[in-house]
Design an enzyme around this catalytic site. Sequence first.
Site, short mmCIF file in Angstrom:
data_model
loop_
_atom_site.label_atom_id
_atom_site.label_comp_id
_atom_site.label_asym_id
_atom_site.label_seq_id
_atom_site.Cartn_x
_atom_site.Cartn_y
_atom_site.Cartn_z
N ALA A 151 0.83 -1.21 0.00
CA ALA A 151 0.00 0.00 0.00
C ALA A 151 0.86 1.26 0.00
CB ALA A 151 -0.94 0.00 1.21
N TYR A 152 1.91 1.25 0.80
CA TYR A 152 2.80 2.42 0.85
C TYR A 152 3.48 2.64 -0.49
CZ TYR A 152 6.66 5.45 2.29
OH TYR A 152 7.55 6.49 2.39
N ALA A 153 4.02 1.56 -1.08
CA ALA A 153 4.70 1.68 -2.37
C ALA A 153 3.73 2.15 -3.45
CB ALA A 153 5.33 0.35 -2.75
#
Length: 243
Positions: A151-153
């Site tokens: 999700a962060y990437a």
Amino acid sequence: MSTARTAIVTGGSRGIGRAVAERLAADGQAVGILYSGNTAAAQETVGAIIEAGGKAIAIQADIADPEQVSAAFDAITAEFGHIDVIVNAAGIMILSPLAELDLDDLDRMYRTNIRGTFVVDKEAAARVRDGGAIINFSTSVKKLGLPGYSAYAASKGAVDAISAVLAKELRGRDITVNAVAPGPTATALFLDGKDAATIERMSQMNPLGRLGTPEDIAEVVSLLAGPGRWINGQTLYANGGMV
């Protein structure tokens, strides 16, 4: 018209954002720091910049709220006269395997990392003086594909896309737009929740054999915010050579 430059740094009260604010101030730029909630940390950063001979103010704002962002730009313009450089250093990182990620956490990250970047860049496109620079923050983990970072990437992949497109949309104004993609950097955002073995393993993932420091990343931002005029529409990987 004044030739002195003014920078806005979101997330400028701590970590990489603080190092960027202090470096740009040392480079001679007046700095407006946008912070989300830690007033004490923001005022400490402003105090350190002023004590070192620089100019800075801090303004609390939700970067995903266009009205608050516009008001912050107004206040910084009133204080320093104009805006030349934008650094979107604010970010949220919540790690979880994709199958287990709480979707509320997904929405929180996307609100800050994507919407926040978009809102600030939208205001910047209207306000930054010709010859300025917009610098967004991406991440090297997009290339590494480490478990837990999906999700962060993904949120930072969106930042790459925003940066590349905006650089072309600002054609004719001599404004550069780039993204900086740090590798593992010794900040609370990175270190929190990781054991010593994980930190050591990640510090050895690049040929220089150490974690980055906030000052390492600030050096790259300083280049893009000043003399690096021929770098445009790019994502620069500042990670010691890990990918």
